[in-house]
Design an enzyme around this catalytic site. Structure first.
Site, PDB file in Angstrom:
ATOM      1  N   GLU A   1       1.020  -1.101   0.119  1.00 55.70           N
ATOM      2  CA  GLU A   1      -0.111   0.118   0.141  1.00 55.70           C
ATOM      3  C   GLU A   1       0.968   1.218  -0.048  1.00 55.70           C
ATOM      4  O   GLU A   1       1.796   1.138   0.949  1.00 55.70           O
ATOM      5  CB  GLU A   1      -0.753  -0.014   1.091  1.00 55.70           C
ATOM      6  CG  GLU A   1      -2.010  -0.840   1.035  1.00 55.70           C
ATOM      7  CD  GLU A   1      -3.051  -0.941   2.288  1.00 55.70           C
ATOM      8  OE1 GLU A   1      -2.825   0.049   3.074  1.00 55.70           O
ATOM      9  OE2 GLU A   1      -4.048  -1.771   2.275  1.00 55.70           O
TER      10      GLU A   1
ATOM     11  N   ASP B   1      -5.615   8.950   9.564  1.00 57.84           N
ATOM     12  CA  ASP B   1      -4.265   8.586  10.099  1.00 57.84           C
ATOM     13  C   ASP B   1      -3.811   9.144  11.544  1.00 57.84           C
ATOM     14  O   ASP B   1      -4.144  10.357  11.686  1.00 57.84           O
ATOM     15  CB  ASP B   1      -3.277   9.151   8.951  1.00 57.84           C
ATOM     16  CG  ASP B   1      -3.428   8.594   7.602  1.00 57.84           C
ATOM     17  OD1 ASP B   1      -3.862   7.452   7.655  1.00 57.84           O
ATOM     18  OD2 ASP B   1      -3.097   9.255   6.535  1.00 57.84           O
TER      19      ASP B   1
ATOM     20  N   TYR C   1     -10.626  -4.425   3.871  1.00 48.64           N
ATOM     21  CA  TYR C   1      -9.577  -3.812   4.760  1.00 48.64           C
ATOM     22  C   TYR C   1     -10.340  -3.897   6.102  1.00 48.64           C
ATOM     23  O   TYR C   1     -11.379  -2.917   6.341  1.00 48.64           O
ATOM     24  CB  TYR C   1      -9.180  -2.547   4.392  1.00 48.64           C
ATOM     25  CG  TYR C   1      -8.064  -2.000   4.957  1.00 48.64           C
ATOM     26  CD1 TYR C   1      -7.825  -2.002   6.488  1.00 48.64           C
ATOM     27  CD2 TYR C   1      -7.037  -1.481   4.338  1.00 48.64           C
ATOM     28  CE1 TYR C   1      -6.821  -1.248   7.234  1.00 48.64           C
ATOM     29  CE2 TYR C   1      -5.737  -1.002   5.066  1.00 48.64           C
ATOM     30  CZ  TYR C   1      -5.738  -0.992   6.389  1.00 48.64           C
ATOM     31  OH  TYR C   1      -4.873  -0.183   7.145  1.00 48.64           O
TER      32      TYR C   1
END
Length: 274
Positions: free
Chosen positions: A49, A60, A175
């Site tokens: 990724e 994040d 994911y």
């Protein structure tokens, strides 16, 4: 069959788990990324990724957010990241590359132009964190038409309606976000992750890979017992924090530390099929 799908088929036939490292394009400097991608493959990455630097990355944690800041400060754009993938692809035609980022830069480039650039560069999958499946429109099919997968996130708090949409529209792999929080969060309940992964796998034939909170061989092995693969980002990119990006020796030492962590993760996952 896309490169992602083919890779998972091969791993399944070998009874192996996918190791998917995450790195930020252009971190700590633009000249490091291509060699870093090749080294990740040499040290056991099954696919990679690649983060697209963005100024406001909502998913994040501090480690990855700072990596994006370093990449932006070094002048790395979305187009630059795609050029890096294209250069990597000149000598590696097998390892799937998944871009992970946010919609704002894509909308500036234009959806059609962005997909065309991805295809030309050799991208295999896209994970746009702030593009929910209900709003993806024809984008998912457009990617499929160009042999790319669109990957979506599931988390412990995903509502049933959203979960159904993800399972319907996702391609390549699911994911699964292992915890409530952002990338690099510390608390990882492997028993809860196991329960959630088993529930997802009962609803889809897609591989389920787990990210957020996996830091070492022990956590990778614990998660890999139940999932089809693990995604590791913060534990790798933190090695570029607090170094001088222009100090060749410091950058090289950071890369050695990243590869040592990759070896640890690969050994731990491989022990599951020994």
């Amino acid at each position: 069959m896309t490169r992602i799908e083919s890779t998972f088929e091969t791993l399944k036939s070998q009874n192996k788990k996918a190791l998917i490292p995450y790195v930020m394009a252009g971190d700590p400097n633009p000249t490091t990324t291509i060699g870093l991608l090749h080294d990740l493959v040499k040290h056991g990455a099954d696919m990679i990724e690649v983060g697209l630097p963005f100024s406001d990355p909502m998913a994040d944690g501090p480690t990855v957010a700072l990596a994006g800041e370093r990449a932006l400060a070094a002048g790395t754009s979305t187009r630059d990241a795609l050029k890096m993938v294209a250069e990597f692809r000149q000598t590696d035609t097998q390892t799937p590359i998944i871009l992970m980022g946010y919609l704002n830069p894509v909308e500036i480039i234009g959806y059609d132009n962005f997909v065309a650039l991805c295809e030309q560069s050799g991208v295999d999958g896209l994970l746009m964190v702030d593009l929910p499946p209900a709003e993806a429109g024809s984008f998912t099919q457009h990617l499929t038409d160009h042999s790319m997968n669109e990957i979506f996130l599931l988390s412990p708090t995903t509502l049933p309606e959203r979960r159904e949409q993800v399972l319907t529209h996702c391609g390549g792999y699911i994911y699964y976000v292992s915890l409530k929080g952002v990338t690099g969060s510390a608390t990882l309940d492997t028993d809860d992750v196991a329960t959630q992964v088993q529930a997802i796998k009962a609803e889809t034939d897609l591989p389920v890979c787990v990210g957020f909170g996996i830091r070492d061989g022990a956590s990778a092995k614990a998660i890999g017992t139940h999932a089809d693969g693990v995604i590791v980002g913060s534990a790798l990119v933190q090695n570029f924090a607090d170094i001088d990006a222009n100090d060749t020796a410091a950058v090289a030492n950071a890369q050695r530390n990243i590869m040592a962590k990759m070896d640890e993760l690969r050994e731990a996952l491989d022990s599951l099929s020994a």
